[in-house]
Scaffold this motif. Structure first.
Motif, PDB file in Angstrom:
ATOM      1  N   GLU A 117       0.825  -1.295   0.097  1.00 32.01           N
ATOM      2  CA  GLU A 117       0.052   0.055  -0.110  1.00 32.01           C
ATOM      3  C   GLU A 117       0.738   1.227   0.098  1.00 32.01           C
ATOM      4  OE1 GLU A 117      -3.131   0.765  -0.644  1.00 32.01           O
ATOM      5  OE2 GLU A 117      -3.263  -1.404  -1.105  1.00 32.01           O
ATOM      6  N   GLU A 118       1.923   1.113   0.667  1.00 33.28           N
ATOM      7  CA  GLU A 118       2.878   2.514   0.837  1.00 33.28           C
ATOM      8  C   GLU A 118       3.514   2.791  -0.686  1.00 33.28           C
ATOM      9  OE1 GLU A 118       7.252   3.349   2.515  1.00 33.28           O
ATOM     10  OE2 GLU A 118       5.724   2.397   3.928  1.00 33.28           O
ATOM     11  N   GLU A 119       3.837   1.697  -1.310  1.00 32.79           N
ATOM     12  CA  GLU A 119       4.273   1.742  -2.658  1.00 32.79           C
ATOM     13  C   GLU A 119       3.376   2.284  -3.662  1.00 32.79           C
ATOM     14  OE1 GLU A 119       7.926  -1.687  -2.689  1.00 32.79           O
ATOM     15  OE2 GLU A 119       5.817  -2.347  -2.604  1.00 32.79           O
ATOM     16  N   TRP A 120       1.958   1.697  -3.474  1.00 29.12           N
ATOM     17  CA  TRP A 120       1.037   2.131  -4.180  1.00 29.12           C
ATOM     18  C   TRP A 120       0.864   3.606  -4.201  1.00 29.12           C
ATOM     19  CZ3 TRP A 120      -1.193   0.949  -8.480  1.00 29.12           C
ATOM     20  CH2 TRP A 120      -1.376  -0.524  -8.730  1.00 29.12           C
ATOM     21  N   THR A 121       0.696   4.100  -2.973  1.00 30.42           N
ATOM     22  CA  THR A 121       0.445   5.716  -2.458  1.00 30.42           C
ATOM     23  C   THR A 121       1.824   6.224  -3.246  1.00 30.42           C
ATOM     24  OG1 THR A 121      -0.370   5.144  -0.415  1.00 30.42           O
ATOM     25  CG2 THR A 121       0.571   7.429  -0.763  1.00 30.42           C
ATOM     26  N   GLN A 122       2.897   5.932  -3.401  1.00 28.22           N
ATOM     27  CA  GLN A 122       4.255   6.435  -3.707  1.00 28.22           C
ATOM     28  C   GLN A 122       3.850   6.697  -5.505  1.00 28.22           C
ATOM     29  OE1 GLN A 122       7.889   4.833  -3.153  1.00 28.22           O
ATOM     30  NE2 GLN A 122       9.029   6.537  -4.266  1.00 28.22           N
ATOM     31  N   PHE A 123       3.396   5.453  -5.898  1.00 26.59           N
ATOM     32  CA  PHE A 123       3.448   5.310  -7.348  1.00 26.59           C
ATOM     33  C   PHE A 123       2.071   6.232  -8.086  1.00 26.59           C
ATOM     34  CE2 PHE A 123       0.805   3.110 -10.890  1.00 26.59           C
ATOM     35  CZ  PHE A 123       1.919   3.110 -11.821  1.00 26.59           C
ATOM     36  N   LEU A 124       1.274   6.234  -7.033  1.00 23.00           N
ATOM     37  CA  LEU A 124       0.045   7.126  -7.521  1.00 23.00           C
ATOM     38  C   LEU A 124       0.030   8.709  -7.459  1.00 23.00           C
ATOM     39  CD1 LEU A 124      -2.984   5.135  -5.905  1.00 23.00           C
ATOM     40  CD2 LEU A 124      -2.360   5.349  -8.259  1.00 23.00           C
ATOM     41  N   GLN A 125       1.166   9.032  -6.949  1.00 23.20           N
ATOM     42  CA  GLN A 125       1.616  10.382  -6.804  1.00 23.20           C
ATOM     43  C   GLN A 125       2.218  10.709  -8.148  1.00 23.20           C
ATOM     44  OE1 GLN A 125       4.650  10.897  -3.907  1.00 23.20           O
ATOM     45  NE2 GLN A 125       3.059  10.500  -2.092  1.00 23.20           N
ATOM     46  N   HIS A 126       2.504   9.819  -9.129  1.00 21.69           N
ATOM     47  CA  HIS A 126       2.835  10.072 -10.628  1.00 21.69           C
ATOM     48  C   HIS A 126       1.640   9.988 -11.281  1.00 21.69           C
ATOM     49  CE1 HIS A 126       7.131   9.871  -9.800  1.00 21.69           C
ATOM     50  NE2 HIS A 126       6.925   9.031  -8.748  1.00 21.69           N
ATOM     51  N   ASP A 127       1.232  11.210 -11.939  1.00 23.74           N
ATOM     52  CA  ASP A 127       0.069  11.411 -12.784  1.00 23.74           C
ATOM     53  C   ASP A 127       0.145  11.265 -14.320  1.00 23.74           C
ATOM     54  OD1 ASP A 127       0.750  13.705 -12.922  1.00 23.74           O
ATOM     55  OD2 ASP A 127      -1.090  14.677 -12.170  1.00 23.74           O
ATOM     56  N   GLU A 128       1.659  11.053 -14.706  1.00 19.87           N
ATOM     57  CA  GLU A 128       1.853  11.091 -15.948  1.00 19.87           C
ATOM     58  C   GLU A 128       1.733   9.738 -16.814  1.00 19.87           C
ATOM     59  OE1 GLU A 128       5.771  10.483 -13.715  1.00 19.87           O
ATOM     60  OE2 GLU A 128       3.832  11.270 -13.366  1.00 19.87           O
ATOM     61  N   PHE A 129       1.433   8.920 -15.964  1.00 17.55           N
ATOM     62  CA  PHE A 129       0.950   7.382 -16.666  1.00 17.55           C
ATOM     63  C   PHE A 129      -0.043   7.155 -17.310  1.00 17.55           C
ATOM     64  CE2 PHE A 129       4.140   6.577 -13.168  1.00 17.55           C
ATOM     65  CZ  PHE A 129       5.386   6.372 -14.032  1.00 17.55           C
ATOM     66  N   LYS A 130      -0.083   6.815 -18.512  1.00 23.41           N
ATOM     67  CA  LYS A 130      -1.383   6.085 -19.181  1.00 23.41           C
ATOM     68  C   LYS A 130      -1.583   4.875 -18.657  1.00 23.41           C
ATOM     69  CE  LYS A 130      -1.832   9.190 -23.078  1.00 23.41           C
ATOM     70  NZ  LYS A 130      -1.805   9.143 -24.613  1.00 23.41           N
TER      71      LYS A 130
END
Length: 179
Positions: free
Chosen positions: A27-40
């Motif tokens: 969940e912590e990694e998901w939180t970090q990943f979701l901070q990036h909104d440049e991905f399709k």
């Protein structure tokens, strides 16, 4: 993962992508990943969730996770599996839940849904639509070397298919039996 995505690529590289399974991140990694909104996001699902379970169980059994058109592939006898019917409905519901959670998690972001069965049956259309989504108009789907691993019928792959049939026939997952 992000360090790999952002590493320096050759000048010919136009897009970088990666496969991320529902359970690959904490969940912590998901939180970090979701901070990036440049991905399709390309959300790959299967219409037949039972096939997802069968493929996963066979991959764990054989330790063969992908197969290219150049590799031999496994014999049916090596792939046959037994499914625990006491857990089967729960496993199918979990996949269904993970799919819905992913859709919710990526709501508001560019996301394109790809159904595996369509990818296999009408690859030209799926790759054209995927290319349109990504802004790439020259995907040559004929150069894709990954092939379907388990082409056999479910009755052939599942040792206890009769038991699985009885478990699913009156459930919301009964359509998964139609192979």
């Amino acid at each position: 993962m992000l360090s790999q995505v952002y590493r320096k690529e050759s000048k010919d590289t136009r897009l970088v992508g990666f496969k991320l399974f529902y359970n690959h991140l904490t969940e912590e990694e998901w939180t970090q990943f979701l901070q990036h909104d440049e991905f399709k996001i390309i959300h790959l699902t299967r219409a037949n969730r039972l096939r997802t379970i069968v493929s996963l169980d066979i991959a764990f059994k054989t330790d063969e996770w992908t197969r290219s058109s150049h590799s031999k592939g496994r014999q049916l006898v090596e792939k046959r599996i037994t499914l625990d019917t006491t857990k089967l409905i729960g496993r199918l519901e979990k996949i269904q839940s993970q799919e819905a959670f992913a859709r919710e998690r990526f709501k508001g972001r560019p996301m394109f849904e790809v159904v595996y069965e369509e990818l296999v049956t009408i690859p030209k259309v799926v790759f054209q639509n995927t290319g349109d989504f990504l802004g790439v108009n020259d995907i040559d789907f004929t150069k894709i070397k990954i092939v379907k691993q388990n082409t056999e019928k479910l009755e052939q792959l599942i040792i206890n298919f009769d038991e699985v049939f009885q478990c699913l026939k009156n459930s919301q997952f009964a359509d998964c039996l139609n192979d």
